[in-house]
Design an enzyme around this catalytic site. Sequence first.
Site, PDB file in Angstrom:
ATOM      1  CB  CYS A  98       0.926 133.271  95.503  1.00 30.03           C
ATOM      2  SG  CYS A  98      -0.076 133.888  94.379  1.00 30.03           S
ATOM      3  CG  HIS A 201       4.166 136.530  94.164  1.00 30.96           C
ATOM      4  ND1 HIS A 201       4.407 135.112  93.858  1.00 30.96           N
ATOM      5  CD2 HIS A 201       2.915 136.885  93.940  1.00 30.96           C
ATOM      6  CE1 HIS A 201       3.204 134.858  93.358  1.00 30.96           C
ATOM      7  NE2 HIS A 201       2.193 135.861  93.474  1.00 30.96           N
ATOM      8  CD  GLU A 203       7.535 134.259  93.917  1.00 35.92           C
ATOM      9  OE1 GLU A 203       7.600 134.685  95.108  1.00 35.92           O
ATOM     10  OE2 GLU A 203       6.729 134.314  93.154  1.00 35.92           O
TER      11      GLU A 203
END
Length: 224
Positions: A98, A201, A203
Amino acid sequence: MWDEEKSSLWMLPGYMDGITRAGGLPIILPLTDDAEEIIQLATICDGFLLTGGHDVSPGIYHEEPLPVCGSICEARDRMESILLRKVLEIDKPVLGICRGIQFLNAVLGGSLYQDLPYQHPSDVIHHQAPPYSVPAHTVELIQETPLAKLLQKESLAVNSYHHQGIKELAPALRAMARAEDGLIEAVWLPEVRFVWAVQWHPEFYPAGDWASDLIFKAFVCAAE
Ligand code: MN
């Protein structure tokens, strides 16, 4: 991430978990602008994950901030500039996520849209509502790039939680994925060990998300 209100450093656990699951040992670096300390950190660690967070200071890509630009963290920009330049110089692996893809692009001489709805309007949902563990749009994986080779697919459904993005790609970087509105969503730097970055993303995905696991694994393997 630096939280101004609470004067605290914090980290979403997903970044740490992704590295741990891939066999790495994650640590959070201190926020310092002492160049000697930063260079020591660059030497000690094996790989560097540039995480999400504040908007990148437009000064890095030689623009004035527009009113639509979000809040910035100059201390972090200063630290990461010194760190990233050193890490690239000594050729250690980097994974940007990001803000990480945006920061990498800006430091290498590219520029950013300060606000996508304002400067690059499209029907693609780049700023999805929670939950962030489900896809918001697809990206086309550019064939013959390392990401397409890793994932063995032509496209990938990704989550999306960003309001800035790559405007001009830095001369040294190559695109690895694009959204349907043309926005670059993944890049790599050729002729180095491993410098990759994605706009989505990984994560936020739970353990077992195959594409996120493969990306974290590629990064940790490069850092071994
Ligand atoms: Mn997106």
